[in-house]
Design an enzyme around this catalytic site. Structure first.
Site, PDB file in Angstrom:
ATOM      1  N   GLU A  49     101.315 -13.448  39.626  1.00 13.67           N
ATOM      2  CA  GLU A  49     102.766 -13.639  39.572  1.00 13.67           C
ATOM      3  C   GLU A  49     103.124 -14.974  38.914  1.00 13.67           C
ATOM      4  OE1 GLU A  49     105.151 -11.640  39.960  1.00 13.67           O
ATOM      5  OE2 GLU A  49     104.043  -9.964  40.797  1.00 13.67           O
ATOM      6  N   TYR A 132     111.827 -15.586  43.693  1.00 14.89           N
ATOM      7  CA  TYR A 132     111.226 -14.360  43.161  1.00 14.89           C
ATOM      8  C   TYR A 132     109.764 -14.233  43.592  1.00 14.89           C
ATOM      9  CZ  TYR A 132     108.605 -11.271  40.306  1.00 14.89           C
ATOM     10  OH  TYR A 132     107.722 -10.291  39.934  1.00 14.89           O
ATOM     11  N   ASP A 150     112.638  -8.674  39.035  1.00 14.03           N
ATOM     12  CA  ASP A 150     112.255  -9.355  37.792  1.00 14.03           C
ATOM     13  C   ASP A 150     113.042  -8.716  36.641  1.00 14.03           C
ATOM     14  OD1 ASP A 150     111.100  -6.928  37.288  1.00 14.03           O
ATOM     15  OD2 ASP A 150     109.087  -7.704  36.873  1.00 14.03           O
TER      16      ASP A 150
END
Ligand code: SF4
Length: 359
Positions: A49, A132, A150
């Site tokens: 990520e 996020y 996203d």
């Protein structure tokens, strides 16, 4: 089958599609393996990520493989010299992420016994982990219910619900809708399924609506209107900065003079050739006033252009072939041989400079 389709919820429709079409990614546990009890490694989820921020899956894969082979666990990464981490990251861009990656690994090793926390609030306190990434780790690695949004998710949901408010104003609405859509069972697979749908079917141009598991419920399916979503607020023009880079080459060995940038700020801690400041007012023609030392500097035909998040950069490149002497030893600099150059922590812009001077 038709009855099932008629009564299936949006999440069931999408998960059924994901079970058959999930992308194979080196950090992912396939839905099939997950059903058979394999759980994702939070270290791999976190690493992927962080790497995927601002970058594509294709660009990240080889970096991810390199990192997990060099440092298979978060403790290994925590113990690695920062310089080695920066070298392994070189070329992936956004170098503050690499420094935060290292700090985060150290915090996990020292304060969390080498284990990633599972809840968003604790994850958010770690270096380099924003809202996020915290949601993505909690959901994908630990199957916690969280709304992961996203760029792919934004595109799919603005189309599914025909959200015409431009980004970034539409973000709270998209997040609320993702939270409502996300099921209690398999929330991690669901988040990845929406991402996969955006990456493979609901693409920016020419979405393949005919293959989409949500075509029956999508507000804009199969209309040319789909491509116009998501709307985006007009971007500000990026300014252009100018500067000069000086490539000193040892006549006898081909070694190149390098130095390290200050630890903080843009490209902090990365390696570069000596150069000027980058500014909007810099005039390339007067660059020779700024040479690091006297030498037969020659301006190269190729100019380097590079785009950072907030500005474009144009660099004039100068090269001098010389025999190293006392005067060419600058504080904090070193000569790097042609064999060593590929291993240096050179950001992409510096690789362009070297290629303009050496190729
Ligand atoms: S039907 Fe088309 S526009 Fe709607 S979500 Fe699916 S691919 Fe995207």
């Amino acid at each position: 089958m038709i009855d099932h389709m008629a009564t299936a919820s949006p999440s069931q429709l999408l998960l059924a599609w994901y079970d058959r079409h999930a992308r194979t990614l080196p950090w992912r546990v396939s839905p099939d393996n997950r059903k058979h009890g394999e759980v994702p490694d939070p270290y791999r989820v976190w690493l992927s990520e962080i790497m995927l921020q601002q970058t594509t899956v294709a660009a990240v894969k080889s970096y991810f493989e390199k990192f997990v082979s060099l440092w298979p666990t978060v403790e290994d990464l925590a113990a690695a010299p920062e310089e080695d981490v920066m070298k392994a990251w070189a070329g992936l861009g956004y170098y503050s992420r690499a420094r935060n990656l290292k700090k985060c690994a150290e915090t996990i090793a020292a304060e969390h016994d080498g284990r990633f926390p599972a809840d968003e609030a604790t994850l958010l306190k770690l270096p380099g982990i924003g809202p996020y990434t915290a949601a993505a780790i909690a959901t994908i690695a630990f199957d916690r219910h969280a709304a992961v949004v996203d760029g792919n998710v934004e595109r799919v949901l603005t189309r599914l619900f025909q959200i015409e408010t431009p980004l970034p104003d539409a973000k709270p609405d998209i997040k609320a809708r993702m939270a409502t859509l996300t099921p209690d069972a398999r929330p991690g697979d669901f988040a990845q399924a929406v991402m996969d749908l955006g990456a493979t079917i609901c693409t920016p141009k020419k979405p393949a609506c005919g293959l989409c598991p949500w075509r029956e419920i999508c507000a804009v399916q199969s209309s040319p209107f789909a491509e116009t979503l998501p709307r985006k607020a007009p971007k500000k023009e990026k300014p252009t900065r100018f500067g000069a880079a000086f490539v000193a080459v040892d006549i006898n060995t081909g070694s190149v003079l390098l130095r390290r940038r200050p630890p903080k700020g843009l490209l902090g801690g990365m390696t570069e050739v000596p150069g000027t400041e980058w500014s909007e007012g810099f005039i390339g023609e007067t660059a020779l006033d700024a040479v690091p030392f006297a030498a037969p500097w020659e301006k190269q035909v190729k100019q380097v252009t590079h785009t950072f998040t907030h500005f474009h950069l144009k660099l004039s490149v100068f090269r001098a072939d010389l025999i190293p002497t006392q005067t060419t030893v600058l504080a904090g600099s070193w000569w790097s041989s042609p064999q060593e150059l590929g291993e240096e922590a050179l950001p992409t812009v510096m690789r362009k400079v070297l290629s303009a001077a050496l190729d």
